[in-house]
Structures are given as structure tokens and as C-alpha cells.
Design an enzyme around this catalytic site. Structure first.
Site: not given
Ligand code: PGA
Length: 250
Positions: A142, A71, A147, A140
Site C-alpha cells: 500500500h 492520511d 490498500e 502489502n
Molecule cells: P512503516 O509504515 O513506516 O511504519 O513501516 C509504512 C506504511 O505503511 O506506509
């Protein structure tokens, strides 16, 4: 076929990084033309450091590897230090001799996100699909920026970030109001077509998402739960992330 997801719990964050970089290095030894799917965020940083360390002494050949990222934020150009383009060059690409033309991320500045999404999907097809996709998980549940509420058949598209993601990611920005509110992300169907998926998670903050992904219903409330339907997916987590479902891990 072994049961998927295969679940591995290691003691600490550094153990997750070493284990994961070994898997990626083995993939490159098996096929130097591999197509790797990659992730950003704080969790993979240590894995990338380990990959760079493994590259240096043996000069593992990355010159034929192609990479596709999950992304990119909307509105940030490649040179913005908060962009995922910048992140990937900073943490990995610049250190392993990966030709720029072999690296692909969505263009967050595109004026036509629909065409951008379609072209990105076509790019993956043209590369022959993803051999191994390294992904993280949001607090959450995702995966990429899919999301909660995202559908199983979603593809690369423009999305709005959830409030939780904006709060979680504000640690990378000066203040919460400067976090982009939209992104272009691959879809769940895009990820599920990878031949192999490695999900990494570390820290207690991810424990509820890991529990929901493995023990909750498979469905859009926790997008990572769809990975239970993938034939070759491995969850590699540390003890803190596994704390709510330790018995599910080897
Ligand atoms: P993070 O993000 O490694 O910064 O916790 C992971 C994600 O949002 O997929």
C-alpha cells in the site's frame, strides 16, 4: 528525462534517512515556499530526526513551507498520541518552526468524510500542488492507506484498513483490537500528481512489497507499482529492503 522510478540502494536505514533529508533540504533551499507531502509510520522517523538536525545549526527557514500529510486514522482526535496529527508535531513540526496554520492533515473525526475528502483535494489545488511527496510503503504494497485493490484514479476518501495493515500497525497500539479499522487517505491519483515522489523503505519486511512494486505487474494488486508510471519518482531503500531485486538498484 531519466527513467522513473530511479532506484537507489544504500547500506543501512540511517543512510536512507540522511540521503532523503538531504533531498528535502535541497528542495527547501531551491524554494522556501515549497509544498511538501509527508508520511507517517516508523520509516520516516529517522528522516525527520535528520531534518531537525539540519534545521538546528543553520536555522533553515521552514516558516513559508506548507505540508500536506497522506492520511489520518478515523476516530482519533489531534491530541491522541496515536494520531498522525500528534506524530507529525512530535517528530517534526514542533522542532523546525513550522507555523501550525501551514500544516494540513485529514480530519479523522469529521462527521462527513466525503466532504472532508473533497475539501482536502481542493486544499492541495489551492496550495498549487505538491512539490515533493515523501511516502512509505506497507508490507502489502500500500501507499498511504491505499490498500491492494485501490484504483489508479482514487482520490482522498474514507477507507477500511486491510487485516495486514491492522496487524502491522498494532505495534504502535496497546493491542490489536484498539487499532482503528478505518482512515481518511489521499488517493493514488492525488499522490501521482506530485511533481516529485520519494518512496523510502527499510528492512527485510518490505522486500516483497519492493519486489512487487518494481517487478510485478503495474496494477491495483500492489498500489506502489503505479509509481512506475510517475515521471519523477525515486525509490530509496536499504540493502535489506532491496534483497529480492538488488540488481535493479544503483
Ligand atoms: P512503516 O509504515 O513506516 O511504519 O513501516 C509504512 C506504511 O505503511 O506506509
Amino acid at each position: 528525462m531519466r527513467r522513473s522510478p530511479y532506484k537507489i540502494c544504500l547500506k543501512k536505514q540511517i543512510d536512507v534517512a540522511k540521503f532523503t533529508s538531504d533531498i528535502i533540504t535541497q528542495q527547501l533551499s531551491k524554494n522556501k515556499n515549497s509544498v511538501l507531502g509527508l508520511a507517517t509510520g516508523s520509516t520516516p522517523e529517522q528522516t525527520y530526526r535528520e531534518l531537525v538536525k539540519r534545521h538546528l545549526p543553520h536555522q533553515k527557514d521552514w516558516s513559508h513551507v506548507r505540508t500536506i500529510n497522506l492520511d489520518e486514522y478515523v476516530g482519533l482526535d489531534k491530541n491522541n498520541p496515536q494520531s498522525y496529527h500528534y506524530y507529525m508535531h512530535f517528530h517534526l513540526f514542533n522542532h523546525v518552526g513550522l507555523p501550525e496554520c501551514n500544516t494540513f492533515l485529514p480530519d479523522g473525526t469529521s462527521s462527513d468524510p466525503i466532504s472532508e475528502g473533497q475539501a482536502y483535494e481542493q486544499r492541495i489545488i489551492d496550495l498549487g500542488g505538491i512539490d515533493l511527496w515523501l511516502i512509505g510503503i506497507g508490507s502489502n504494497g500500500h501507499i498511504a492507506f491505499n490498500e491492494p485493490g485501490s484504483s489508479r484514479d482514487s482520490r482522498t476518501r474514507l477507507v477500511n484498513l486491510s487485516d495486514q495493515t491492522i496487524i502491522d500497525n498494532s505495534r504502535f497500539f496497546e493491542k490489536k483490537t484498539t487499532v482503528p479499522t478505518q482512515a481518511i487517505t489521499v488517493g493514488i491519483a492525488t499522490i501521482m500528481e506530485a511533481k516529485r515522489i520519494i518512496l523510502i523503505a527499510t528492512g527485510k519486511k518490505k522486500s516483497k512489497a519492493i519486489y512487487a512494486a518494481l517487478k510485478g505487474p503495474v496494477g491495483p494488486d500492489c498500489p506502489a507499482s503505479f509509481l512506475r508510471e510517475h515521471p519523477n519518482c525515486t525509490f530509496v531503500v536499504d540493502e535489506a529492503a532491496a534483497i529480492l531485486c538488488r540488481n535493479n538498484f544503483v
